[in-house]
Design an enzyme around this catalytic site. Structure first.
Site, PDB file in Angstrom:
ATOM      1  N   LYS A 300      78.331   3.503   3.955  1.00 50.23           N
ATOM      2  CA  LYS A 300      77.844   4.288   4.221  1.00 50.23           C
ATOM      3  C   LYS A 300      78.212   5.979   4.958  1.00 50.23           C
ATOM      4  CE  LYS A 300      73.799   1.487   5.568  1.00 50.23           C
ATOM      5  NZ  LYS A 300      72.896   2.150   4.386  1.00 50.23           N
ATOM      6  N   ARG A 374      70.289  -8.847   1.035  1.00 51.96           N
ATOM      7  CA  ARG A 374      69.677  -9.256  -0.304  1.00 51.96           C
ATOM      8  C   ARG A 374      70.648 -11.231   0.039  1.00 51.96           C
ATOM      9  NH1 ARG A 374      70.429  -5.224  -4.608  1.00 51.96           N
ATOM     10  NH2 ARG A 374      69.209  -4.389  -2.866  1.00 51.96           N
TER      11      ARG A 374
HETATM   12  N1  BES Z   1      70.050  -1.703   5.093  1.00 55.01           N
HETATM   13  C1  BES Z   1      69.854  -0.978   3.884  1.00 55.01           C
HETATM   14  C2  BES Z   1      68.437   0.251   3.444  1.00 55.01           C
HETATM   15  C3  BES Z   1      67.879   1.379   4.749  1.00 55.01           C
HETATM   16  C4  BES Z   1      68.268   2.560   4.369  1.00 55.01           C
HETATM   17  C5  BES Z   1      67.025   0.472   5.424  1.00 55.01           C
HETATM   18  C6  BES Z   1      67.425   2.856   4.802  1.00 55.01           C
HETATM   19  C7  BES Z   1      66.624   1.869   6.586  1.00 55.01           C
HETATM   20  C8  BES Z   1      66.857   2.834   6.188  1.00 55.01           C
HETATM   21  C9  BES Z   1      70.890  -1.928   3.123  1.00 55.01           C
HETATM   22  O1  BES Z   1      71.506  -2.636   3.692  1.00 55.01           O
HETATM   23  C10 BES Z   1      71.183  -1.263   1.955  1.00 55.01           C
HETATM   24  O2  BES Z   1      72.548   0.017   2.548  1.00 55.01           O
HETATM   25  N2  BES Z   1      70.900  -0.701   0.976  1.00 55.01           N
HETATM   26  C11 BES Z   1      70.965  -0.334  -0.340  1.00 55.01           C
HETATM   27  C12 BES Z   1      71.062  -1.006  -1.821  1.00 55.01           C
HETATM   28  C13 BES Z   1      72.538  -0.174  -2.419  1.00 55.01           C
HETATM   29  C14 BES Z   1      73.618  -0.308  -2.256  1.00 55.01           C
HETATM   30  C15 BES Z   1      72.221  -1.090  -3.787  1.00 55.01           C
HETATM   31  C16 BES Z   1      70.889   1.094  -0.202  1.00 55.01           C
HETATM   32  O3  BES Z   1      69.285   1.150  -0.372  1.00 55.01           O
HETATM   33  O4  BES Z   1      71.383   1.824  -0.389  1.00 55.01           O
HETATM   34 MN    MN Z   2      73.228  -2.084   3.615  1.00 52.44          MN
END
Ligand code: BES
Ligand code: MN
Ligand code: ZN
Length: 524
Positions: A300, A374
């Site tokens: 990230k 997931r």
């Molecule tokens: N934990 C994150 C989602 C999240 C984002 C929670 C902001 C709280 C605040 C999750 O694991 C994630 O990174 N999801 C990705 C999915 C994508 C790679 C398909 C996302 O939402 O960008």
């Molecule tokens: Mn994630």
């Protein structure tokens, strides 16, 4: 490498991570109305400036100061959420009278009273008061009954009184919560106490969850969180911890793949509460517990990454819910399962393109290591149904940033393969003020996650409907068990204060699911 873990445990003990928490700040009790000699006294005024009994009493004691204040304040009408302080009232030794607007008598309900309790705590803490008597007499308002009303006020006060400030060692007095005790006046304190018992357990469970979610990831990681959960055997929960060897034996390759880049070993924790018919299938509650989500190799960006310490909020909520069901001896069988992992990049981390085998036997192509929640849920959803044959499953997860784009921070996303389950969850959410909005699952989303190389891939590849794609992926691991998925990414953490939810970890879902269980699964 694993030697680090014992050292971390010491750090964790040294910092004094303890069990919640609720009540550590504020004492709540009930008593007959008596004029206090110090501190603050709160009285109610109905809309259109109609004084309640205790307000009239104080008006007399003070030679009319209450009615003068109410009539002189141009913006005070007695509507709900209005607060008017009289500081240093004449003839009394109390430091202040707080006049609280109650709104219209026929509009009063449990939620309004909780919010009022919360507003009052915020006001009194802001004012630096250390003790207060709440003499909010609702008179003949038919519902809620006086005992229940007093209990609701106290509940709202406790919920708002929560703080997570144990690491702020240099707080100035005015930064600290001042309020140490409140007494809620009512005609029948014993009755109010009885009505308060389950609510006090709920406030404690919410505080326990908020504590877990607030802890930073150097303190709360899979093993230490598992230890915290194990301590809940004290409230009568049966707790089992699965280590990595056990998970490997069970074939949880999807969950283990997420954790493999971290020096902290993963854990699955199973909590059971058996309060119902011994032969009845349990309700299954499943939580995503990513104690820190860097994204892994699909790392990230730096901005805001610290938020990912609360990527275990789903698990935190399941833990709080199970604690509450046990503490209030709910007449239902329930199993809570949380998957605890840390998602890190490292020389041993899984790579985009890796193919892992889930416990279900389905192979998963991991095209983005940041879509890790997931993968964790896939294995524990499968484990839950295989081992427990649950009546239904509800999972909670901070699964997608996309749900924040769709719904913002007021609604959690609801996905369900069963209409009755969806309806019940929507209604419970409305009742407790933790709102859900249903979003779709569909065949088209399912096709979008077909993989060329494996049975399924963990992202769709093209943009759009990210939350539905995540939910659709989960559905591949639920068979036909009635199932709902709550995507709580937008609601697990709040940047602003709300009446019963101070900013920070919200514990969204604990009250909702407790209500859901109480409404539908505890009768007979
Ligand atoms: N934990 C994150 C989602 C999240 C984002 C929670 C902001 C709280 C605040 C999750 O694991 C994630 O990174 N999801 C990705 C999915 C994508 C790679 C398909 C996302 O939402 O960008
Ligand atoms: Mn994630
Ligand atoms: Zn995540």
């Amino acid at each position: 490498m694993r030697g680090i873990d014992s050292r971390r445990r010491c750090v964790y003990r040294a910092l004094g991570v303890t069990n919640a928490a609720a009540g550590r700040i504020m004492q709540v009790s009930f008593g007959q109305f008596a004029l206090p000699s110090s501190g603050a006294i709160v009285v109610g005024v109905w809309e259109d400036r109609v004084l309640t009994g205790p307000a009239r009493r104080l008006d007399e004691e003070t030679g009319g100061a209450v009615s003068r204040a109410v009539n002189a304040a141009p913006r005070f009408h007695g509507k709900k959420n209005e607060i008017l302080p009289i500081i240093g009232p004449p003839n009394l030794t109390v430091s202040r009278i707080v006049i609280a607007g109650l709104g219209k008598p026929d509009a009063i309900d449990a939620r309004i009273l909780e919010d009022l309790g919360g507003h009052l705590v915020a006001h009194l803490n802001g004012a630096g008061e250390s003790e207060a008597v709440f003499a909010v007499d609702l008179g003949d308002a038919a519902e809620p009954k006086p005992d229940a009303a007093a209990a609701r006020l106290a509940y709202g006060a406790a919920l708002r009184g929560y703080r997570f400030d144990k690491y702020r060692t240099r707080q100035k007095p005015e930064q600290k919560a001042s309020l140490k005790s409140i007494t809620v006046a009512c005609a029948d304190p014993a009755g109010a106490n009885a009505a308060h018992r389950a609510l006090a357990a709920a406030a404690e469970a919410v505080a326990f969850t908020r504590d877990l979610v607030s802890e930073p990831a150097n303190i709360l990681f899979p093993e230490s969180m598992a230890e915290q959960i194990a301590s809940l055997s004290e409230v009568g929960l049966s707790v089992e911890i699965l280590d990595e060897d056990k998970m490997r034996e069970l074939g949880m390759g999807a969950l283990l793949g997420v954790g493999q880049g971290s020096v902290r070993p993963s854990r699955v924790v199973v909590m059971q509460h058996r309060g119902g018919d011994p032969s009845a299938a349990p309700l299954g509650f499943i939580g995503k517990g990513v104690t820190f989500d860097t994204g892994g190799i699909s790392i990230k960006p730096a901005a805001g990454m610290g938020d990912m310490k609360w990527d275990m909020a789903g698990a935190g909520v399941v833990v709080g819910l199970m604690r509450l069901l046990a503490a209030r001896q709910a007449k239902a069988n329930a199993v809570g399962i949380v998957g605890l992992v840390e998602n890190m990049p490292s020389g041993n981390a899984q790579r985009p393109g890796d193919i892992v085998k889930s416990m279900s036997g389905q192979t998963i192509e991991v095209l983005n290591t940041d879509a890790e929640g997931r993968l964790v849920l896939a294995d524990i959803l499968w484990y839950c149904q295989q081992r427990f044959k649950p009546k239904l499953m509800v999972d909670l997860a901070t699964l997608t940033g996309a749900v924040i784009v769709a719904l913002g921070t007021d609604f959690a996303g609801l996905f369900a393969n069963n209409e009755q389950l969806a309806e019940r969850l929507l209604a419970a959410g409305k009742a407790v003020g933790e709102k859900l909005w249903r979003l779709p699952l569909s065949e088209a989303y399912d096709r979008a996650i077909d993989s060329d190389a494996a049975d399924v891939k963990n992202i769709a590849g093209d943009r759009g409907a990210g939350s539905s794609i995540g939910a659709q992926f989960l559905q591949r691991f639920v068979n036909n068990v009635p199932w709902a998925h709550l995507d709580i990414a937008g609601v697990a953490w709040s940047k602003k204060d709300a009446p019963t939810v101070p900013k920070g970890a919200t514990a969204f879902g604990v009250r909702l699911l407790d209500r859901f269980v109480a409404e539908h699964y505890e009768k007979g």
